[in-house]
Write a protein that holds these residues in place. Structure first.
Motif, PDB file in Angstrom:
ATOM      1  N   ILE A 101       0.855  -1.197   0.000  1.00 19.02           N
ATOM      2  CA  ILE A 101       0.000   0.000   0.000  1.00 19.02           C
ATOM      3  C   ILE A 101       0.886   1.241   0.000  1.00 19.02           C
ATOM      4  CG2 ILE A 101      -1.554   1.421   1.445  1.00 19.02           C
ATOM      5  CD1 ILE A 101      -3.080  -0.937   0.551  1.00 19.02           C
ATOM      6  N   ARG A 102       0.543   2.201  -0.836  1.00 21.11           N
ATOM      7  CA  ARG A 102       1.194   3.517  -0.746  1.00 21.11           C
ATOM      8  C   ARG A 102       0.113   4.576  -0.887  1.00 21.11           C
ATOM      9  NH1 ARG A 102       6.054   4.790   1.155  1.00 21.11           N
ATOM     10  NH2 ARG A 102       6.520   6.261  -0.498  1.00 21.11           N
TER      11      ARG A 102
ATOM     12  N   LEU B  10      -3.627   4.364  -2.500  1.00 22.70           N
ATOM     13  CA  LEU B  10      -4.859   4.868  -1.898  1.00 22.70           C
ATOM     14  C   LEU B  10      -4.708   6.366  -1.664  1.00 22.70           C
ATOM     15  CD1 LEU B  10      -5.657   2.166   0.824  1.00 22.70           C
ATOM     16  CD2 LEU B  10      -6.616   2.362  -1.465  1.00 22.70           C
ATOM     17  N   THR B  11      -5.784   7.088  -1.873  1.00 21.51           N
ATOM     18  CA  THR B  11      -5.727   8.526  -1.605  1.00 21.51           C
ATOM     19  C   THR B  11      -6.285   8.782  -0.205  1.00 21.51           C
ATOM     20  OG1 THR B  11      -7.865   8.783  -2.679  1.00 21.51           O
ATOM     21  CG2 THR B  11      -5.926   9.260  -4.005  1.00 21.51           C
ATOM     22  N   PRO B  12      -5.632   9.662   0.544  1.00 22.62           N
ATOM     23  CA  PRO B  12      -6.152   9.964   1.880  1.00 22.62           C
ATOM     24  C   PRO B  12      -7.386  10.851   1.786  1.00 22.62           C
ATOM     25  CG  PRO B  12      -4.284  11.371   1.405  1.00 22.62           C
ATOM     26  CD  PRO B  12      -4.444  10.451   0.220  1.00 22.62           C
ATOM     27  N   ASP B  13      -8.087  10.973   2.890  1.00 25.07           N
ATOM     28  CA  ASP B  13      -9.199  11.910   2.965  1.00 25.07           C
ATOM     29  C   ASP B  13      -8.703  13.295   2.533  1.00 25.07           C
ATOM     30  OD1 ASP B  13     -12.025  12.090   4.609  1.00 25.07           O
ATOM     31  OD2 ASP B  13     -10.919  13.979   4.570  1.00 25.07           O
ATOM     32  N   GLN B  14      -9.590  14.020   1.898  1.00 26.82           N
ATOM     33  CA  GLN B  14      -9.218  15.323   1.338  1.00 26.82           C
ATOM     34  C   GLN B  14      -8.578  16.274   2.360  1.00 26.82           C
ATOM     35  OE1 GLN B  14     -12.508  16.708  -0.916  1.00 26.82           O
ATOM     36  NE2 GLN B  14     -11.509  18.659  -1.375  1.00 26.82           N
ATOM     37  N   GLN B  15      -9.017  16.158   3.614  1.00 29.37           N
ATOM     38  CA  GLN B  15      -8.477  17.071   4.637  1.00 29.37           C
ATOM     39  C   GLN B  15      -6.987  16.831   4.880  1.00 29.37           C
ATOM     40  OE1 GLN B  15      -9.788  16.355   8.731  1.00 29.37           O
ATOM     41  NE2 GLN B  15     -10.704  14.451   8.038  1.00 29.37           N
ATOM     42  N   TYR B  16      -6.458  15.669   4.405  1.00 28.83           N
ATOM     43  CA  TYR B  16      -5.039  15.374   4.604  1.00 28.83           C
ATOM     44  C   TYR B  16      -4.251  15.432   3.295  1.00 28.83           C
ATOM     45  CZ  TYR B  16      -7.040  13.531   8.916  1.00 28.83           C
ATOM     46  OH  TYR B  16      -7.727  13.395  10.081  1.00 28.83           O
TER      47      TYR B  16
END
Ligand code: PNS
Length: 166
Positions: free
Chosen positions: A93-94, A124-130
């Motif tokens: 995972i990255r 994977l993309t993090p939540d937008q806030q991060y």
């Protein structure tokens, strides 16, 4: 009856220190894996100046995920592909925040596959806030006295505060 093998993912990184963005990616990985092993590289690339030693970085990761026994942490001393095979991990995972991350990530994914043909990388993309968050920015603004409690969890915050008190 055939026994279903648990899906294991390995999530490697420097985690210097682990941020809420990393945490979000690790927890999201559980949507596609039964178990996630966060592999903390014991040496940080020379291009980056490390703040925490390998032991501290690993301890922070362990503390951050102590609420979820599906997420484990271990040290990454040698090649990622060797550890992945040892752990029986089906994929790496990255996190991918922006297009600017892509070139480096693409090169690593390809190199890992050159080293072991079984290496599959899932981004994977993090939540937008991060989406803007990086460990290097956390190190920088924390060093300059900013409040980073929005960006890191308590065990990390504590150590950052200890560092600036030294
Ligand atoms: O958080 P980072 O610094 O971007 O993580 C980089 C990391 C630790 C994933 C990478 O340097 C790595 O996999 N190191 C282990 C040694 C290795 O296998 N190197 C070849 C990777 S293509």
């Amino acid at each position: 009856m055939t026994r279903v093998r648990p899906v294991v993912a390995i999530y490697p990184g420097s985690f210097d220190p682990i941020t809420k963005g990393h945490e979000d990616v690790a927890r999201r990985s559980l949507r596609i894996a039964d178990q996630v092993v966060v592999a903390v590289a014991s040496t940080v690339s020379q291009a980056k100046s490390s703040l925490f030693d390998g032991e501290d970085r690993l301890a922070m990761v362990q503390e951050v995920f102590q609420d979820d026994d599906r997420i484990e942490a271990c040290q990454l001393d040698g090649l990622l592909v060797d550890l992945a095979q040892e752990l029986g991990a089906q994929f790496v995972i990255r996190g991918l925040r922006a297009v600017s991350d892509f070139e480096y990530e693409f090169q690593m994914a390809q190199m890992n596959r050159e080293l072991w043909s079984g290496a599959e990388t899932v981004f994977l993309t993090p939540d937008q806030q991060y989406a803007f968050l990086s460990a290097s920015l956390v190190r920088q603004v924390s060093r300059l006295g900013a409040d980073v409690s929005r960006f890191v969890s308590e065990p990390v915050l504590r150590r950052l505060q200890q560092q600036s008190g030294d």
